[in-house]
Design a protein around this motif. Structure first.
Motif, PDB file in Angstrom:
ATOM      1  N   LYS A  65     -35.709  83.008  35.225  1.00  0.00           N
ATOM      2  CA  LYS A  65     -36.341  83.933  34.282  1.00  0.00           C
ATOM      3  C   LYS A  65     -35.404  85.084  33.932  1.00  0.00           C
ATOM      4  O   LYS A  65     -35.715  85.906  33.092  1.00  0.00           O
ATOM      5  CB  LYS A  65     -37.637  84.474  34.888  1.00  0.00           C
ATOM      6  N   SER A  66     -34.267  85.158  34.601  1.00  0.00           N
ATOM      7  CA  SER A  66     -33.301  86.238  34.382  1.00  0.00           C
ATOM      8  C   SER A  66     -32.353  85.877  33.249  1.00  0.00           C
ATOM      9  O   SER A  66     -32.127  84.705  32.972  1.00  0.00           O
ATOM     10  CB  SER A  66     -32.480  86.467  35.655  1.00  0.00           C
ATOM     11  N   PRO A  67     -31.755  86.885  32.617  1.00  0.00           N
ATOM     12  CA  PRO A  67     -30.772  86.571  31.577  1.00  0.00           C
ATOM     13  C   PRO A  67     -29.511  85.953  32.190  1.00  0.00           C
ATOM     14  O   PRO A  67     -29.200  86.175  33.358  1.00  0.00           O
ATOM     15  CB  PRO A  67     -30.465  87.933  30.953  1.00  0.00           C
ATOM     16  N   VAL A  68     -28.818  85.198  31.387  1.00  0.00           N
ATOM     17  CA  VAL A  68     -27.553  84.598  31.818  1.00  0.00           C
ATOM     18  C   VAL A  68     -26.609  85.728  32.220  1.00  0.00           C
ATOM     19  O   VAL A  68     -26.463  86.712  31.507  1.00  0.00           O
ATOM     20  CB  VAL A  68     -26.957  83.753  30.675  1.00  0.00           C
ATOM     21  N   ASN A  69     -25.985  85.585  33.404  1.00  0.00           N
ATOM     22  CA  ASN A  69     -25.080  86.637  33.875  1.00  0.00           C
ATOM     23  C   ASN A  69     -23.717  86.098  34.314  1.00  0.00           C
ATOM     24  O   ASN A  69     -22.948  86.811  34.936  1.00  0.00           O
ATOM     25  CB  ASN A  69     -25.724  87.443  35.007  1.00  0.00           C
ATOM     26  N   PHE A  70     -23.435  84.830  33.969  1.00  0.00           N
ATOM     27  CA  PHE A  70     -22.189  84.236  34.448  1.00  0.00           C
ATOM     28  C   PHE A  70     -21.801  83.023  33.610  1.00  0.00           C
ATOM     29  O   PHE A  70     -22.649  82.169  33.309  1.00  0.00           O
ATOM     30  CB  PHE A  70     -22.373  83.826  35.917  1.00  0.00           C
ATOM     31  N   ALA A  71     -20.554  82.934  33.242  1.00  0.00           N
ATOM     32  CA  ALA A  71     -19.915  81.745  32.668  1.00  0.00           C
ATOM     33  C   ALA A  71     -20.723  81.084  31.546  1.00  0.00           C
ATOM     34  O   ALA A  71     -20.873  79.866  31.511  1.00  0.00           O
ATOM     35  CB  ALA A  71     -19.597  80.737  33.767  1.00  0.00           C
TER      36      ALA A  71
END
Length: 170
Positions: A65-71
């Motif tokens: 449910k979190s925003p994309v934060n990697f790659a």
């Protein structure tokens, strides 16, 4: 000023200095400006697999449910994994699969009740920086076993695996 406030100010300044390290070769791990949008579709529900079943699922479940934060289309989440340590997992937001995990658990409870654990990632970068004291012995740059110490580790994420590219002693 409370100790926790001082720690947060110091830690924020430290993280900012790590993220903005100029003049080194880490820019190679950031996606090209042509593909800066990254993954913006709805996240796939988390799927369980052999890797994800080994650990508590509360962190990865909330990560979907979190925003994309990697790659570009991955979400990194951390969860307590016992003994005053934190573990990290990497979930593919487009498939819902947990594809990898941090190479070690890292202490979050030191002798004074705190430990300097943090990870730094960016949505448009394959570079993951993990800061802290590992719970178990680590493997160094030359394949040798190295003891517990507060380190900054730089990993490149390729084919769903973290590859160690640099270690800085703190």
């Amino acid at each position: 000023m409370k100790i926790t406030t001082k720690f947060l100010i110091f830690f924020s300044a430290f993280c900012f200095s790590v993220i903005t390290m100029g003049g080194d070769d880490l820019s190679a791990y950031v996606a090209s400006s042509e593909n800066r949008e990254g993954y913006s579709d709805k996240h796939h529900p988390l799927l369980t697999n052999e890797l994800s079943e080994k650990k508590q699922m509360t962190g990865p479940k909330s990560a979907t449910k979190s925003p994309v934060n990697f790659a570009e289309h991955y979400v990194i989440s951390t969860v307590g994994c016992g003994g005053g340590t934190a573990c990290g997992e990497i979930a593919n937001a487009s498939t819902g699969n947990v594809v990898g995990s941090f190479p070690n658990a890292y202490y979050i409870n030191g002798e004074d009740g705190t430990a300097p654990f943090a990870f730094i990632s960016k949505p448009d970068s394959r570079l993951l920086i993990i800061i802290g004291v590992s719970a178990d012995p680590e493997i160094g740059m030359s394949g040798e076993e190295i003891g517990q110490y507060n380190r900054q580790r730089h990993y490149e994420f390729i084919d769903n695996k973290l590859h160690l590219i640099r270690i800085l002693e703190k």
